[in-house]
Write an enzyme that holds these catalytic residues in place. Sequence first.
Site, PDB file in Angstrom:
ATOM      1  N   HIS A   1     144.770 -23.414  74.646  1.00 26.62           N
ATOM      2  CA  HIS A   1     145.123 -23.348  73.234  1.00 26.62           C
ATOM      3  C   HIS A   1     145.462 -24.745  72.734  1.00 26.62           C
ATOM      4  O   HIS A   1     146.166 -25.495  73.410  1.00 26.62           O
ATOM      5  CB  HIS A   1     146.309 -22.405  73.026  1.00 26.62           C
ATOM      6  CG  HIS A   1     146.104 -21.052  73.626  1.00 26.62           C
ATOM      7  ND1 HIS A   1     145.058 -20.230  73.248  1.00 26.62           N
ATOM      8  CD2 HIS A   1     146.770 -20.392  74.602  1.00 26.62           C
ATOM      9  CE1 HIS A   1     145.117 -19.106  73.959  1.00 26.62           C
ATOM     10  NE2 HIS A   1     146.140 -19.188  74.780  1.00 26.62           N
TER      11      HIS A   1
ATOM     12  N   ARG B   1     137.400 -21.601  74.713  1.00 27.14           N
ATOM     13  CA  ARG B   1     136.938 -20.934  75.930  1.00 27.14           C
ATOM     14  C   ARG B   1     135.879 -21.757  76.654  1.00 27.14           C
ATOM     15  O   ARG B   1     135.104 -22.479  76.020  1.00 27.14           O
ATOM     16  CB  ARG B   1     136.356 -19.558  75.606  1.00 27.14           C
ATOM     17  CG  ARG B   1     137.337 -18.614  74.938  1.00 27.14           C
ATOM     18  CD  ARG B   1     136.687 -17.285  74.582  1.00 27.14           C
ATOM     19  NE  ARG B   1     137.622 -16.374  73.944  1.00 27.14           N
ATOM     20  CZ  ARG B   1     137.864 -16.333  72.641  1.00 27.14           C
ATOM     21  NH1 ARG B   1     137.197 -17.148  71.827  1.00 27.14           N
ATOM     22  NH2 ARG B   1     138.741 -15.489  72.139  1.00 27.14           N
TER      23      ARG B   1
ATOM     24  N   GLU C   1     152.623 -19.918  74.533  1.00 25.17           N
ATOM     25  CA  GLU C   1     152.787 -18.483  74.782  1.00 25.17           C
ATOM     26  C   GLU C   1     153.548 -18.228  76.071  1.00 25.17           C
ATOM     27  O   GLU C   1     153.702 -19.121  76.923  1.00 25.17           O
ATOM     28  CB  GLU C   1     151.431 -17.788  74.826  1.00 25.17           C
ATOM     29  CG  GLU C   1     150.520 -18.230  75.955  1.00 25.17           C
ATOM     30  CD  GLU C   1     149.109 -17.651  75.836  1.00 25.17           C
ATOM     31  OE1 GLU C   1     148.647 -17.406  74.714  1.00 25.17           O
ATOM     32  OE2 GLU C   1     148.476 -17.459  76.883  1.00 25.17           O
TER      33      GLU C   1
ATOM     34  N   LYS D   1     131.869 -14.468  75.044  1.00 26.36           N
ATOM     35  CA  LYS D   1     132.182 -15.020  73.734  1.00 26.36           C
ATOM     36  C   LYS D   1     131.723 -16.481  73.650  1.00 26.36           C
ATOM     37  O   LYS D   1     131.418 -17.106  74.675  1.00 26.36           O
ATOM     38  CB  LYS D   1     133.691 -14.917  73.470  1.00 26.36           C
ATOM     39  CG  LYS D   1     134.188 -13.488  73.320  1.00 26.36           C
ATOM     40  CD  LYS D   1     135.687 -13.449  73.028  1.00 26.36           C
ATOM     41  CE  LYS D   1     136.179 -12.023  72.849  1.00 26.36           C
ATOM     42  NZ  LYS D   1     137.632 -11.963  72.567  1.00 26.36           N
TER      43      LYS D   1
ATOM     44  N   HIS E   1     144.073 -21.671  81.601  1.00 26.14           N
ATOM     45  CA  HIS E   1     144.561 -20.438  82.211  1.00 26.14           C
ATOM     46  C   HIS E   1     143.558 -19.318  81.989  1.00 26.14           C
ATOM     47  O   HIS E   1     142.661 -19.417  81.140  1.00 26.14           O
ATOM     48  CB  HIS E   1     145.928 -20.032  81.650  1.00 26.14           C
ATOM     49  CG  HIS E   1     145.929 -19.805  80.170  1.00 26.14           C
ATOM     50  ND1 HIS E   1     145.967 -20.840  79.260  1.00 26.14           N
ATOM     51  CD2 HIS E   1     145.903 -18.668  79.422  1.00 26.14           C
ATOM     52  CE1 HIS E   1     145.966 -20.365  78.036  1.00 26.14           C
ATOM     53  NE2 HIS E   1     145.912 -19.041  78.105  1.00 26.14           N
TER      54      HIS E   1
ATOM     55  N   LYS F   1     149.504 -22.663  69.743  1.00 26.81           N
ATOM     56  CA  LYS F   1     149.711 -21.330  70.305  1.00 26.81           C
ATOM     57  C   LYS F   1     150.345 -21.404  71.696  1.00 26.81           C
ATOM     58  O   LYS F   1     149.775 -20.928  72.678  1.00 26.81           O
ATOM     59  CB  LYS F   1     148.369 -20.586  70.372  1.00 26.81           C
ATOM     60  CG  LYS F   1     148.503 -19.091  70.665  1.00 26.81           C
ATOM     61  CD  LYS F   1     147.127 -18.480  70.912  1.00 26.81           C
ATOM     62  CE  LYS F   1     147.243 -17.031  71.338  1.00 26.81           C
ATOM     63  NZ  LYS F   1     145.976 -16.488  71.834  1.00 26.81           N
TER      64      LYS F   1
ATOM     65  N   SER G   1     138.792 -14.875  79.616  1.00 28.83           N
ATOM     66  CA  SER G   1     138.107 -16.161  79.722  1.00 28.83           C
ATOM     67  C   SER G   1     139.023 -17.253  80.254  1.00 28.83           C
ATOM     68  O   SER G   1     140.242 -17.212  80.086  1.00 28.83           O
ATOM     69  CB  SER G   1     137.582 -16.574  78.346  1.00 28.83           C
ATOM     70  OG  SER G   1     138.648 -16.660  77.417  1.00 28.83           O
TER      71      SER G   1
ATOM     72  N   GLN H   1     140.494 -20.493  79.481  1.00 28.70           N
ATOM     73  CA  GLN H   1     140.762 -20.904  78.106  1.00 28.70           C
ATOM     74  C   GLN H   1     141.954 -21.834  78.044  1.00 28.70           C
ATOM     75  O   GLN H   1     142.693 -22.025  79.014  1.00 28.70           O
ATOM     76  CB  GLN H   1     141.034 -19.669  77.256  1.00 28.70           C
ATOM     77  CG  GLN H   1     142.234 -18.853  77.719  1.00 28.70           C
ATOM     78  CD  GLN H   1     142.412 -17.573  76.920  1.00 28.70           C
ATOM     79  OE1 GLN H   1     143.314 -17.477  76.091  1.00 28.70           O
ATOM     80  NE2 GLN H   1     141.533 -16.587  77.180  1.00 28.70           N
TER      81      GLN H   1
END
Length: 433
Positions: A127, A308, A152, A314, A289, A150, A123, A125
């Site tokens: 964070h 998302r 990453e 989802k 991203h 989050k 997706s 998305q």
Amino acid sequence: MEIATVVKANGGCEADRRRRLRRLRCSVKDYAWGKIGSDSLVYRVYAANSDQPIDSTRPYAELWMGTHESGPSYLEDDDADGGVTLRSWIAENPEALGDRVLEKWGCDLPFLFKVLSVGRALSIQSHPDKVLAKKLHKAHPNLYKDDNHKPEMALAYTQFEALCGFIPLQELKSVIRAIPEIEELVGSEEANQVFCISEHDEEKVKSAVRTIFTLLMSAGPDTTKQIVSKLKHRLHMESQERHLTDKERLVLKLEKQYPDDIGVISAFFFNYVKLNPGEALYLGANEPHAYLFGECIEVMATSDNVVRAGLTSKPLDIQTLCSMLSYKLGFPEILKGSRIRPYITRYLPPFEEFEVDLCDLPCGASTVFPSVPGPSLLLVLQGEGRMSTDASADEISMGDVLFVPADTEIHLKSSSDLKLYRAGINSRFLDSP
């Protein structure tokens, strides 16, 4: 004197037991975007790591290594340790984290380590930062499972493709000129805002991009279906007269994977990043991203919070995503790693919770991971060898995952070409006063 000696010896054995490397059984996720069966690196690692029967017909998307309750790791059967989660073991042995980690993050591992096998796009998305994560978790705990941020980093194992961050202003101007469907969706007045601003006026740029992107992502399903169909038809027609750009070909690929999805058009707004094996991409909070294809090693702060807005079946939270984004423009930084000692390359993002070391050890070679005042997780993805500390010695091979307590020096010798990854606390944090 004899009794005291026995007590001391028993105490020493107990200390050695706590400090030795702990082999882990890890959790797997079968999200629909994962690669199927043995085509998936996740499948191959999980098959080597697990002692359970493996279904080769399912998608294998993510292997989780760490303490997050949505995908916990377990200590391998060993005396009383069978069925014990790494998180509960750490709670009983907090010294394994080291004093600085305990003081900063409490009695838990502050990072989550993963292997990803991406067969089709994830997706679009982002964070949340810590403040927004707390709000989202409180309001919707069923969707946002924890209250942590989050950040990453994805380290490519194969060639790895992703959409990441907004394209530079000049490129965005070219996109709006070249893709009439965007103006049709958001309106000509709003779309033309970008032609009236300079890249030096950062706040006006962010405001214009926020307006256009929010209008685009908020389009209704009927309008989206009509515009995506029109875009698809136009690109197919033009492909007979010219070579489509990489981004246009990507958009047609995304449309096959997610028909009538607004994420198909929004892909034009993002940088199309292609990582070679050994290159890494890091993402802070509030950056858009979508991973597209390939296999990578991923590490992040211990969280599963994802907002998302497209390319998924989802639940979507488009307004939250559009309001939370930083709207920074420009191509993301690509990390190529720094050689810290023979055979070991370090990837150091600007986040306190984590870093990754990649060890490529030829057959018969040796190296050392020096002790650090924080915990580590080790993942073997290729080859065989021997790993030893002052408290234990282990034969290692593909699929092995081990927890390393703080202040543990690791000696490594390969018996075949060995590829191993270490996730640990960011050394800038550990080395700071």
